[in-house]
Design an enzyme around this catalytic site. Structure first.
Site, mmCIF file in Angstrom:
data_model
loop_
_atom_site.group_PDB
_atom_site.id
_atom_site.type_symbol
_atom_site.label_atom_id
_atom_site.label_comp_id
_atom_site.label_asym_id
_atom_site.label_seq_id
_atom_site.Cartn_x
_atom_site.Cartn_y
_atom_site.Cartn_z
ATOM 1 N N ALA A 332 27.640 23.718 -25.152
ATOM 2 C CA ALA A 332 28.070 22.337 -24.955
ATOM 3 C C ALA A 332 26.910 21.400 -24.669
ATOM 4 C CB ALA A 332 29.065 22.281 -23.812
ATOM 5 N N GLU A 336 23.243 20.195 -30.521
ATOM 6 C CA GLU A 336 22.758 20.688 -31.808
ATOM 7 C C GLU A 336 23.194 19.767 -32.952
ATOM 8 O OE1 GLU A 336 24.947 22.179 -29.939
ATOM 9 O OE2 GLU A 336 26.698 22.773 -31.095
ATOM 10 N N ASP A 378 8.432 -11.908 -54.939
ATOM 11 C CA ASP A 378 8.120 -12.578 -56.196
ATOM 12 C C ASP A 378 9.030 -13.790 -56.311
ATOM 13 O OD1 ASP A 378 6.290 -10.846 -57.254
ATOM 14 O OD2 ASP A 378 7.784 -9.585 -58.231
ATOM 15 N N ASP A 677 1.967 -3.529 -60.407
ATOM 16 C CA ASP A 677 2.429 -3.762 -59.040
ATOM 17 C C ASP A 677 2.545 -2.463 -58.245
ATOM 18 O OD1 ASP A 677 2.674 -6.496 -59.052
ATOM 19 O OD2 ASP A 677 4.672 -6.455 -59.919
ATOM 20 N N ASN A 767 32.751 20.388 -25.902
ATOM 21 C CA ASN A 767 31.674 20.373 -26.897
ATOM 22 C C ASN A 767 32.184 19.894 -28.251
ATOM 23 O OD1 ASN A 767 29.147 21.121 -28.206
ATOM 24 N ND2 ASN A 767 30.379 22.730 -29.141
ATOM 25 N N ASP A 771 30.431 16.831 -30.057
ATOM 26 C CA ASP A 771 29.710 16.960 -31.322
ATOM 27 C C ASP A 771 30.570 16.550 -32.506
ATOM 28 O OD1 ASP A 771 27.279 17.753 -30.645
ATOM 29 O OD2 ASP A 771 27.558 19.902 -30.993
HETATM 30 P P1 ATP Z 1 6.637 -14.494 -60.102
HETATM 31 O O1 ATP Z 1 5.755 -13.927 -59.091
HETATM 32 O O2 ATP Z 1 7.069 -15.860 -59.792
HETATM 33 O O3 ATP Z 1 7.713 -13.590 -60.506
HETATM 34 P P2 ATP Z 1 4.764 -13.728 -61.851
HETATM 35 O O4 ATP Z 1 3.753 -13.388 -60.855
HETATM 36 O O5 ATP Z 1 5.479 -12.646 -62.541
HETATM 37 O O6 ATP Z 1 5.775 -14.725 -61.319
HETATM 38 P P3 ATP Z 1 3.636 -14.327 -64.238
HETATM 39 O O7 ATP Z 1 4.784 -13.862 -65.040
HETATM 40 O O8 ATP Z 1 2.446 -13.509 -64.061
HETATM 41 O O9 ATP Z 1 4.116 -14.712 -62.847
HETATM 42 O O10 ATP Z 1 3.241 -15.743 -64.806
HETATM 43 C C1 ATP Z 1 2.099 -16.432 -64.401
HETATM 44 C C2 ATP Z 1 1.854 -17.538 -65.356
HETATM 45 O O11 ATP Z 1 1.624 -16.986 -66.643
HETATM 46 C C3 ATP Z 1 3.044 -18.492 -65.533
HETATM 47 O O12 ATP Z 1 2.923 -19.595 -64.693
HETATM 48 C C4 ATP Z 1 2.937 -18.920 -66.964
HETATM 49 O O13 ATP Z 1 2.129 -20.049 -67.083
HETATM 50 C C5 ATP Z 1 2.243 -17.767 -67.641
HETATM 51 N N1 ATP Z 1 3.181 -16.932 -68.370
HETATM 52 C C6 ATP Z 1 4.262 -16.341 -67.894
HETATM 53 N N2 ATP Z 1 4.868 -15.614 -68.829
HETATM 54 C C7 ATP Z 1 4.153 -15.751 -69.955
HETATM 55 C C8 ATP Z 1 4.249 -15.249 -71.283
HETATM 56 N N3 ATP Z 1 5.210 -14.454 -71.641
HETATM 57 N N4 ATP Z 1 3.309 -15.605 -72.174
HETATM 58 C C9 ATP Z 1 2.313 -16.389 -71.809
HETATM 59 N N5 ATP Z 1 2.161 -16.898 -70.602
HETATM 60 C C10 ATP Z 1 3.060 -16.598 -69.661
#
Ligand code: ATP
Length: 945
Positions: A332, A336, A378, A677, A767, A771
């Site tokens: 008791a 556990e 983001d 990322d 117990n 438990d």
């Molecule tokens: P968030 O953090 O807001 O999600 P992100 O970090 O993913 O955005 P990006 O997608 O890297 O941002 O975009 C950064 C910049 O690149 C934008 O402001 C835009 O001017 C340019 N961009 C985004 N997508 C494209 C694309 N497909 N082709 C060309 N330029 C792009």
């Protein structure tokens, strides 16, 4: 098949009739077709998986022949169905081979249970059969409760593995389909792109700059470059097979296509999987600390029990009964069930989170969630809806235009400003060229009003559709692509015009400062003119203007070569904030969690969106990726807390930001979706990937996934994380107070040379309550809505802090005092205990325990605040325990087992009244605490509102 059978029957009939010449031509064709079908079915069954060492040597043709597959159109559904019959699903069957009865019997391996059984045996030998039966029965119940608990925790752990099923892109019946990786069969054609997790063993047939991270498989950190040509004279080492990719590895870069050569157990990952299965899931810090606590309590209890038996023996009490009581007490007093309930509570929390569209991949994260005080998110797609619509255009020669219509339907019009003249095709050359560039330097496809590919690119295609330029891409043949990346912030394509004898042309789109860098001219009504610094700064102003409206701005250019491009203008794209984000940011900030935006967009865009979602307040500070990069880590750590927006960042900045925040004492959650990322996701205390837009690589690196990419669900997860911690605390408080009370009660009575207030059976019953269900149901108490408002917990906070220990001791003291009082009141003059005495003391203890459980439902809130009926499980289990107790008192067979006797209603009332004191006292204590803590502000992390 049915047709074939009927036809064969007809044939037989005709044969008998000697009229088979009457066969018609189409019937013969049907017969041939059906026979082919039969043969095809038979052939499908012969297709086998191909070991990588053989597959790597095959040419594409050999491969197609071996797997009976057309490399351009993939398998047919019929072929897939047949192959599945032979090869099964592309998954691993968890090895749950151990039968349930064996798991049940394993419970008897507990030394305490064996000791109890031993004492039952001794009772048999001394002809005390009733005792023996009682002990055996109790052991059975204790073992069953333990078994059910463990079984439940195993089952819920199994559920966890089903939460994130891997997906893939597969070519079948000539169509590229997105499906579950589980559906793949040998011979399927799979298409791979950057960020994908490889769904089966695949022999590559096409590759473009394919780099695969095989570290999970080979341990090699550097990604391997892959080819599609057959290998000759290969060494046989799997890591050298450059034209084969293996299940579970990750595409770091490039694209590819190939034939599935092994699925499920037949894949090479099968071996790794088996190894993984053999490994135990690592325990969370909380589980570990509970284990530690359990061990300490065990040693302590054994010490006391040993002492008890010694004193009892010296006092001349019967040795066997002392031994049985001692062992029962050990059963008791030793909690556990503690580690198991902690795990079940964590797992149930994770399953609840899954319902709220948050997948927690690793249990320890549930604990960390309650400590998290900074969330870096983001912007695009997480804080915003990722529904992009181009709304404004500015051409390099000063035309402004506005776009109507939202979404991806292509309905809407482009108007010139201020005249409101409708623009179609190249009716305005400058606008036409700008839109053309956006449409050609693009990989998105609009199908059925949805975008396949990046929403930013989708918005540009829709813009072109609104000007009847949706098909302009087809007038070019693409020669080369320089793909977009968050570091580079632009993308470009080199194309040859189809109809004219013209030279190749580049089209580029991207962030203004990057694109302008490659331009030497600007477009003036179709004529390129040199670009001056004044013009550059003029366009920069225009870009800022658009950005401050919250628009994502893309600059566009075209020309013969990079560096000599003609600037065409800017397109502003709106992406509205997600519903509920503003509220989530507010609630999180109020509870001491600071929300920071980390975006690749420009300052103005980020600030405008930040303002709409309530991220910006007077103290708001923004910092660019460039600044982050230029700063020393220490200096950044000193400033980073005050910054709410990081703009123009790339994934490498995220890592630096996380490190700085952690250095300043924060527990950081960071979102991410791209391949790059993954480092940031791993360095964060909580790495959060996006379920929809996120790559498999990011999902693999993260420990949490937002199924809908929705920021608000992080709030739900934090809420759950905090709630679970409180529930575990409640549970621990209940278990410890019961355990200490039972132990002390017997110790005190022995030391005072009184008869034992509870016999062995009664102790075991206590117990079961301690438990069993009432305790477990404390772990599923619905999350207190106010839990989120409480500041994040410090990571150093232990469950068993001083306040909790005091509460435990207080409850235990009241239980002991009350039970001893009843015992003393009921003990006859001659000092020997009667069945009534123990029945009263026993029932008193159980009632105390149930009231104690009620008060443990919350550490801070009164019962009417949390709602008496809110935790149904709790109500049912308390009701069950109560009925069980009545059965133990009144049912004659149980009376014999537990040595109890009938009590009067008045007795029960008296006991209930007395036992409720532990509940009321605890409620009073909560009120006092609340009164004392009034005026004290919760500690929040700097940066939170
Ligand atoms: P968030 O953090 O807001 O999600 P992100 O970090 O993913 O955005 P990006 O997608 O890297 O941002 O975009 C950064 C910049 O690149 C934008 O402001 C835009 O001017 C340019 N961009 C985004 N997508 C494209 C694309 N497909 N082709 C060309 N330029 C792009």
């Amino acid at each position: 098949m049915g047709r074939l059978l009927k036809f064969l029957q007809k044939l037989a009939f005709l044969g008998q009739d000697h009229r088979y010449k009457a066969l018609e031509r189409d019937e013969v064709e049907t017969l041939i077709d059906d026979q082919c079908e039969l043969k095809a079915i038979e052939r499908e069954k012969t297709v086998t998986a191909l070991p990588p060492r053989e597959a790597c040597k095959c040419s594409k043709e050999d491969l197609a022949r071996a797997f009976h597959v057309d490399l351009d159109s993939g398998l047919s559904e019929m072929a897939v169905a047949q192959r599945r019959l032979v090869h099964g699903w592309n998954e691993f069957v968890t090895d749950n081979a151990e039968p349930v009865w064996k798991k049940y019997l394993d419970q008897f391996k507990n030394p305490l249970i064996l000791l109890l059984l031993g004492s039952a045996m001794v009772s048999v030998l001394t002809k005390e059969y009733e005792d023996a039966i009682s002990i055996a029965l109790a052991v059975l119940i204790v073992v069953t409760v333990g078994f059910i608990q463990e079984y439940r925790s195993e089952k819920s752990l199994e559920e966890l593995t089903k939460l994130v099923p891997p997906e893939c892109n597969c070519l079948r019946n000539g169509k590229l389909q997105h499906m579950l990786a589980r559906d793949l069969v040998p011979g399927d054609i799979v298409s791979l792109s950057i960020g994908d997790r490889i769904p089966a063993d695949i022999r590559l047939t096409e590759v473009t700059d394919l780099l695969v991270d095989e570290s999970s498989f080979t341990g090699e950190v550097e990604p391997c470059s892959k080819t599609d040509s057959p290998l000759v004279g290969s060494s046989g080492d799997l890591s050298t097979l450059s034209n084969v990719v293996f299940m579970g590895t990750l595409v770091q870069c490039g694209k590819g296509q190939g034939v599935v050569i092994g699925t499920g157990e037949q894949s090479q990952f099968g071996e790794v999987f088996k190894m993984m299965q053999a490994e135990e899931t690592p325990k969370t810090p909380l589980q570990k600390s509970m284990d530690r606590l359990g061990k300490q309590l065990t040693i302590f209890s054994f010490g006391i029990i040993g002492l008890l038996m010694l004193v009892g023996w010296i006092q001349g009490k019967p040795l066997l009964s002392m031994f049985t009581i001692g062992v029962s007490l050990a059963v008791a007093a030793i909690p556990e069930g503690l580690p198991i309930v902690v795990m079940v509570t964590l797992v149930l929390g994770v399953l609840r989170m899954a319902k709220k569209r948050v997948i927690v991949k690793k249990l320890p994260i549930v604990e960390t969630l309650g400590c998290c005080n900074v969330i870096c998110s983001d912007k695009t797609g997480t804080l915003t809806a990722n529904e992009m619509t181009a709304t404004q255009l500015v051409t390099s020669d000063g035309f402004h235009a506005e776009v109507s219509g939202v979404g991806y339907s292509g309905e809407g019009t482009v108007y010139l400003l201020p005249s409101k003249e409708v623009i179609k095709g190249f009716s305005n050359v400058s606008v036409g060229k700008l839109v053309e560039a956006g449409c050609v330097a693009n990989n998105a496809v609009i199908r059925k009003n949805t975008v396949m590919g990046q929403p930013t690119e989708g918005a540009l295609i829709v813009l072109a559709m609104k000007m009847n330029l949706g098909g302009i891409k087809d007038s070019y043949t693409r020669r080369k692509e320089i793909p977009f990346s968050s570091e580079q912030k632009w993308m470009a394509v080199r194309c040859s015009p189809k109809n004219e004898e013209q030279e190749d042309v580049y089209f580029m789109k991207g962030a203004f400062e990057e694109v302008i860098h490659h331009c030497s001219m600007y477009n003036n009504g179709g004529i390129p003119l040199p670009l001056t610094p004044q013009q550059k700064s003029y366009w920069q102003q225009e870009e800022k203007k658009m950005g401050s409206l919250g628009l994502r701005v893309l600059a566009l250019a075209s020309g013969p070569e990079l560096g000599r491009l003609t600037f065409l203008g800017l397109v502003g794209i709106i992406d509205p904030p997600r519903a509920g984000v503003k509220e989530a940011v507010r609630v999180l900030s109020e509870s001491g969690v600071s929300v920071k935006m980390v975006t690749g967009d420009a300052l103005e865009t980020a600030m405008a969106i930040g303002r709409t979602i309530g991220l910006c307040h007077e103290k708001l500070k923004a910092m660019s990726g460039e600044e982050v990069e230029g700063m020393e880590q220490d200096a950044l750590a000193a400033r980073v807390r005050q910054v709410s927006i990081f703009f123009r960042t790339s994934p490498k900045h995220k890592v630096k930001i996380i490190k700085a925040l952690q250095e300043s004492g924060a527990i950081v959650a960071m979102t991410g979706d791209g391949v790059n990322d993954s480092v940031a996701l791993k360095s964060a205390d909580i790495g959060i990937a996006m379920g929809q837009t996120g790559t498999d690589v990011s999902k693999e690196a993260a420990n949490m996934i937002l199924v809908d990419d929705d920021f608000s669900t992080i709030m739900s997860a934090v809420e759950e994380g905090k709630g679970i911690f409180y529930n575990i605390k409640n549970f621990v408080r209940f278990q410890l107070s019961t355990s200490i009370a039972a132990l002390s009660l017997i110790t005190l009575s022995t030391v005072c040379n009184l008869p034992s207030p509870l016999n062995a059976m009664q102790i075991l019953w206590v117990n079961i309550i301690m438990d069993g269900p009432p305790a477990q149901s404390l772990g599923v108490e619905p999350v207190d809505r106010d839990a989120l408002r409480r500041p994040p917990r410090s990571v150093r906070d232990t469950i068993l802090n001083r306040a909790l220990i005091l509460k435990v001791l207080m409850s235990a003291a009241v239980i002991i005092g009350g039970t001893l009082f009843i015992f003393w009141r009921e003990i006859p003059e001659n000092g020997t205990s009667t069945p009534r005495t123990t029945t009263m003391a026993f029932t008193c203890f159980v009632f105390f325990d149930l009231f104690n459980a009620l008060s443990c439902r919350s550490q801070t809130k009164l019962i009417f605040e949390i709602g008496f009926f809110r935790n149904r499980m709790f109500l049912y289990s308390v009701l069950g325990s109560l009925l069980g107790q009545l059965a133990v008192i009144y049912a004659p067979p149980l009376q014999r087992v537990f040595q109890t006797e009938n009590l009067r209603a008045l007795d029960l009332l008296l006991l209930a009244g007395l036992a409720s004191s532990v509940f009321f006292l605890s409620e009073l204590l909560k009120l006092c605490e609340r009164f004392c803590s009034r005026g004290k502000t919760p500690q929040t992390f700097p940066g939170a509102m």
